[in-house]
Write an enzyme that holds these catalytic residues in place. Structure first.
Site, short mmCIF file in Angstrom:
data_model
loop_
_atom_site.label_atom_id
_atom_site.label_comp_id
_atom_site.label_asym_id
_atom_site.label_seq_id
_atom_site.Cartn_x
_atom_site.Cartn_y
_atom_site.Cartn_z
N ASP A 1 29.55 37.54 43.35
CA ASP A 1 29.66 38.60 44.15
C ASP A 1 29.65 39.87 43.35
O ASP A 1 30.20 40.23 42.35
CB ASP A 1 31.09 38.72 45.04
CG ASP A 1 31.52 37.59 45.99
OD1 ASP A 1 30.74 37.51 46.86
OD2 ASP A 1 32.09 36.52 45.56
N SER B 1 33.68 32.49 40.17
CA SER B 1 33.49 33.53 41.42
C SER B 1 34.94 33.59 42.20
O SER B 1 35.47 32.47 42.30
CB SER B 1 32.28 32.90 42.42
OG SER B 1 32.34 33.83 43.56
N ASP C 1 30.50 42.49 36.76
CA ASP C 1 30.31 43.85 37.69
C ASP C 1 31.49 44.62 37.85
O ASP C 1 31.50 45.69 37.70
CB ASP C 1 29.53 43.62 38.91
CG ASP C 1 30.47 43.12 40.17
OD1 ASP C 1 30.55 43.58 41.17
OD2 ASP C 1 30.66 42.00 40.02
N LYS D 1 40.98 36.55 39.23
CA LYS D 1 40.82 37.84 38.45
C LYS D 1 41.93 38.97 38.59
O LYS D 1 41.97 39.14 39.79
CB LYS D 1 39.42 38.32 38.59
CG LYS D 1 38.19 36.91 38.36
CD LYS D 1 36.72 37.35 38.76
CE LYS D 1 35.87 36.15 38.40
NZ LYS D 1 34.48 36.75 38.77
N ASP E 1 28.92 35.74 37.38
CA ASP E 1 29.70 35.88 38.51
C ASP E 1 28.91 35.78 39.68
O ASP E 1 27.57 35.88 39.48
CB ASP E 1 30.33 37.63 38.47
CG ASP E 1 31.35 37.83 39.46
OD1 ASP E 1 31.78 36.88 40.28
OD2 ASP E 1 31.11 38.89 40.10
#
Length: 219
Positions: free
Chosen positions: A11, A108, A166, A141, A9
């Protein structure tokens, strides 16, 4: 099956961008007389550009289109990144270390322009064989679309990939794609417990992300 690819990922994993996104979006909403709700930041995390721009235009600000929101917010983000990239400790080293081990992909929620800008400034763009923005797939997502598309572009089964994530929605997305997931949570935006439980390993930082770890957890 052995590990065939590592998918990062962006960010919250390679760059500490969530505070920047929040600052920029909050400022945009305030300048347009809108209202920032208590759950707004959590809801925005993981959304594609089309999704978060529509949410701001429809739910937070009156009299703007989603196209207006997306253009201005992304332009402001580009300016912030050009002024100084909020790189997370160990990010470049982790990318280079894992690129020596297996092919790399990236999934992303950032728009394509920001993905290319960040990877170019880091001088690691040539290390990624496939990069996908959720604005380029049907659903952002926590849907698995972005991760499945990266695996397809890498020409490997998704279940042979290890994803580094994250956020709660990111963890759900990679898990839904049947990837083995390593969580590197950000203290400012900790993922929900149910999402964190989907991770095969919870790392304290990017220094933990090694080929040796991946071999142990990918069973």
């Amino acid at each position: 099956m052995p590990v065939q690819a590592i998918v990062f990922d962006l960010d919250g994993v390679l760059i500490d961008s969530e505070p920047v996104w929040e600052d920029v979006r909050r400022a945009y909403v305030a300048e347009h007389g809108g209202r920032w709700l208590p759950d707004t930041q959590d809801r925005l995390m993981g959304m594609s550009t089309l999704e978060w721009a529509a949410y701001i235009a429809n739910d937070l600000v009156d009299g703007v289109t989603s196209e207006d929101v997306a253009y201005e917010v992304v332009d402001r983000m580009s300016q912030r990144y050009q002024d100084g990239l909020p790189l997370l400790p160990g990010a470049e080293a982790a990318v280079r270390r894992m690129a020596e081990y297996r092919p790399l992909g990236l999934s992303s929620s950032s728009p394509r322009a920001l993905i290319d800008l960040v990877l170019g400034q880091l001088r690691v763009d040539g290390l990624f064989r496939a990069t996908v923005s959720t604005e380029e797939v049907d659903r952002g997502k926590p849907a698995p679309d972005g991760y499945l598309t990266v695996a397809a572009q890498l020409d490997v089964p998704a279940r042979t990939c290890v994803a580094i994530e994250d956020s709660a929605n990111g963890l759900r997305s990679a898990h839904a794609a049947e990837m083995t997931v390593i969580a590197v949570p950000r203290p400012a935006h900790p993922p929900a417990d149910d999402a964190l439980a989907l991770a095969a390993h919870i790392a304290d930082d990017l220094d933990e992300i090694t080929p040796e770890l991946v071999e142990v957890i990918h069973r």
